[in-house]
Design a protein around this motif. Structure first.
Motif, PDB file in Angstrom:
ATOM      1  N   THR A  61       9.725 -11.082 -13.156  1.00  0.00           N
ATOM      2  CA  THR A  61      10.418 -10.453 -14.265  1.00  0.00           C
ATOM      3  C   THR A  61      11.017  -9.127 -13.794  1.00  0.00           C
ATOM      4  N   ASN A  62      11.911  -8.562 -14.587  1.00  0.00           N
ATOM      5  CA  ASN A  62      12.469  -7.253 -14.253  1.00  0.00           C
ATOM      6  C   ASN A  62      11.372  -6.198 -14.210  1.00  0.00           C
ATOM      7  N   GLN A  63      10.396  -6.294 -15.120  1.00  0.00           N
ATOM      8  CA  GLN A  63       9.287  -5.348 -15.118  1.00  0.00           C
ATOM      9  C   GLN A  63       8.481  -5.456 -13.833  1.00  0.00           C
ATOM     10  N   GLU A  64       8.207  -6.701 -13.392  1.00  0.00           N
ATOM     11  CA  GLU A  64       7.467  -6.886 -12.142  1.00  0.00           C
ATOM     12  C   GLU A  64       8.254  -6.345 -10.950  1.00  0.00           C
ATOM     13  N   LYS A  65       9.570  -6.503 -10.969  1.00  0.00           N
ATOM     14  CA  LYS A  65      10.387  -5.971  -9.877  1.00  0.00           C
ATOM     15  C   LYS A  65      10.261  -4.453  -9.803  1.00  0.00           C
ATOM     16  N   GLN A  66      10.270  -3.792 -10.964  1.00  0.00           N
ATOM     17  CA  GLN A  66      10.107  -2.339 -10.973  1.00  0.00           C
ATOM     18  C   GLN A  66       8.712  -1.945 -10.481  1.00  0.00           C
ATOM     19  N   TRP A  67       7.695  -2.643 -10.963  1.00  0.00           N
ATOM     20  CA  TRP A  67       6.331  -2.370 -10.508  1.00  0.00           C
ATOM     21  C   TRP A  67       6.203  -2.623  -9.006  1.00  0.00           C
ATOM     22  N   PHE A  68       6.888  -3.649  -8.510  1.00  0.00           N
ATOM     23  CA  PHE A  68       6.848  -3.937  -7.082  1.00  0.00           C
ATOM     24  C   PHE A  68       7.405  -2.752  -6.303  1.00  0.00           C
ATOM     25  N   MET A  69       8.537  -2.220  -6.730  1.00  0.00           N
ATOM     26  CA  MET A  69       9.133  -1.074  -6.038  1.00  0.00           C
ATOM     27  C   MET A  69       8.204   0.147  -6.114  1.00  0.00           C
ATOM     28  N   ASP A  70       7.563   0.338  -7.273  1.00  0.00           N
ATOM     29  CA  ASP A  70       6.596   1.431  -7.408  1.00  0.00           C
ATOM     30  C   ASP A  70       5.390   1.200  -6.496  1.00  0.00           C
ATOM     31  N   LEU A  71       4.985  -0.053  -6.371  1.00  0.00           N
ATOM     32  CA  LEU A  71       3.855  -0.404  -5.507  1.00  0.00           C
ATOM     33  C   LEU A  71       4.191  -0.122  -4.043  1.00  0.00           C
ATOM     34  N   VAL A  72       5.414  -0.438  -3.643  1.00  0.00           N
ATOM     35  CA  VAL A  72       5.844  -0.156  -2.272  1.00  0.00           C
ATOM     36  C   VAL A  72       5.709   1.338  -1.988  1.00  0.00           C
ATOM     37  N   LYS A  73       6.198   2.171  -2.896  1.00  0.00           N
ATOM     38  CA  LYS A  73       6.110   3.630  -2.704  1.00  0.00           C
ATOM     39  C   LYS A  73       4.658   4.084  -2.602  1.00  0.00           C
ATOM     40  N   ASP A  74       3.805   3.554  -3.483  1.00  0.00           N
ATOM     41  CA  ASP A  74       2.391   3.922  -3.473  1.00  0.00           C
ATOM     42  C   ASP A  74       1.733   3.509  -2.161  1.00  0.00           C
ATOM     43  N   ARG A  75       1.998   2.278  -1.707  1.00  0.00           N
ATOM     44  CA  ARG A  75       1.365   1.791  -0.484  1.00  0.00           C
ATOM     45  C   ARG A  75       1.928   2.482   0.755  1.00  0.00           C
ATOM     46  N   GLU A  76       3.198   2.902   0.720  1.00  0.00           N
ATOM     47  CA  GLU A  76       3.751   3.677   1.838  1.00  0.00           C
ATOM     48  C   GLU A  76       3.016   5.005   1.963  1.00  0.00           C
ATOM     49  N   GLU A  77       2.739   5.624   0.830  1.00  0.00           N
ATOM     50  CA  GLU A  77       1.981   6.877   0.842  1.00  0.00           C
ATOM     51  C   GLU A  77       0.581   6.647   1.406  1.00  0.00           C
ATOM     52  N   ASN A  78      -0.072   5.577   0.974  1.00  0.00           N
ATOM     53  CA  ASN A  78      -1.406   5.256   1.491  1.00  0.00           C
ATOM     54  C   ASN A  78      -1.357   4.983   2.989  1.00  0.00           C
ATOM     55  N   ALA A  79      -0.327   4.272   3.447  1.00  0.00           N
ATOM     56  CA  ALA A  79      -0.207   3.942   4.863  1.00  0.00           C
ATOM     57  C   ALA A  79      -0.042   5.198   5.709  1.00  0.00           C
ATOM     58  N   ARG A  80       0.705   6.170   5.198  1.00  0.00           N
ATOM     59  CA  ARG A  80       0.865   7.437   5.932  1.00  0.00           C
ATOM     60  C   ARG A  80      -0.482   8.134   6.097  1.00  0.00           C
ATOM     61  N   ILE A  81      -1.303   8.078   5.060  1.00  0.00           N
ATOM     62  CA  ILE A  81      -2.612   8.733   5.122  1.00  0.00           C
ATOM     63  C   ILE A  81      -3.529   8.019   6.108  1.00  0.00           C
ATOM     64  N   VAL A  82      -3.640   6.689   6.005  1.00  0.00           N
ATOM     65  CA  VAL A  82      -4.572   5.982   6.885  1.00  0.00           C
ATOM     66  C   VAL A  82      -4.045   5.832   8.307  1.00  0.00           C
ATOM     67  N   ALA A  83      -2.770   6.170   8.546  1.00  0.00           N
ATOM     68  CA  ALA A  83      -2.231   6.138   9.909  1.00  0.00           C
ATOM     69  C   ALA A  83      -2.672   7.354  10.717  1.00  0.00           C
ATOM     70  N   LYS A  84      -3.196   8.369  10.041  1.00  0.00           N
ATOM     71  CA  LYS A  84      -3.667   9.556  10.758  1.00  0.00           C
ATOM     72  C   LYS A  84      -4.819   9.167  11.680  1.00  0.00           C
ATOM     73  N   ASP A  85      -4.884   9.817  12.826  1.00  0.00           N
ATOM     74  CA  ASP A  85      -5.941   9.514  13.782  1.00  0.00           C
ATOM     75  C   ASP A  85      -7.328   9.701  13.165  1.00  0.00           C
ATOM     76  N   SER A  86      -7.446  10.646  12.261  1.00  0.00           N
ATOM     77  CA  SER A  86      -8.746  10.897  11.623  1.00  0.00           C
ATOM     78  C   SER A  86      -9.187   9.755  10.717  1.00  0.00           C
ATOM     79  N   MET A  87      -8.282   8.839  10.384  1.00  0.00           N
ATOM     80  CA  MET A  87      -8.594   7.714   9.498  1.00  0.00           C
ATOM     81  C   MET A  87      -8.681   6.387  10.262  1.00  0.00           C
ATOM     82  N   ARG A  88      -8.605   6.415  11.581  1.00  0.00           N
ATOM     83  CA  ARG A  88      -8.596   5.207  12.394  1.00  0.00           C
ATOM     84  C   ARG A  88      -9.774   4.286  12.066  1.00  0.00           C
TER      85      ARG A  88
END
Length: 194
Positions: A2-29
């Protein structure tokens, strides 16, 4: 979707990109590697896939293991969905968490019963022993995972996928292809009443 799911998907991508940046730190290996290394059996994800099929009320499933990838298919009744990433905690507690949300998180299962297999929400991560980019295709959505937790929409369906089927495509890392093929072939061919 649905259009709503597409928007949530894009929001999810942004959220998971932020999480990926955090866990990519050497301190989070160690944190990042922990769900992947949880199982001594490298091919444990085979059981996770079967459990996923069972959870979605599948009546048939199959593995195709070749030298470059493994494909798992089932005819489960519950396609992947996306829910609002801002309300994941509430959605999880109320059994409304989207499957894409759950598979791109750690410890956030769609299962509300703590006695169910898979309620920890990390079993799928075992595929990252062998791959960097698993793809999932069903009637509602087609996406690939990058950096283990970032979903990206795919423009095309899996060739040969029939309506009502869910496909998981796990291409092997080139350096591990031979080992992946051996491990997964052995696991699949020795299953006995999983």
């Amino acid at each position: 979707m649905t259009n709503q799911e597409k928007q949530w998907f894009m929001d999810l991508v942004k959220d998971r990109e932020e999480n990926a940046r955090i866990v990519a730190k050497d301190s989070m290996r160690g944190y990042r590697q922990s769900p992947i290394d949880k199982y001594s059996d490298r091919a444990h994800f085979v059981f996770e896939f079967l459990q996923n099929a069972d959870d979605t009320k599948a009546t048939t499933c199959s593995f195709v293991v070749d030298k470059g990838a493994v494909v798992f298919c089932h005819n489960g009744l519950v396609p992947f969905s996306v829910s609002n990433p801002r309300t994941e905690k509430i959605d999880r507690e109320n059994g409304r968490l989207g499957g894409v949300n759950a598979i791109t998180a750690a410890g956030m299962s769609t299962k509300v019963d703590g006695n169910q297999i898979g309620h920890f929400g990390i079993g799928f991560k075992a595929v990252f022993q062998y791959t960097e980019s698993p793809s999932i295709y069903d009637d509602n959505i087609a996406f690939v995972l990058k950096d283990e937790i970032i979903p990206h929409l795919l423009g095309a369906n899996w060739s040969g996928r029939n309506p009502g089927e869910t496909y998981f495509h796990i291409p092997y890392r080139i350096v591990d292809a031979s080992r992946a093929y051996t491990d997964i072939s052995n696991k699949v061919t020795t299953l006995s009443y999983p």
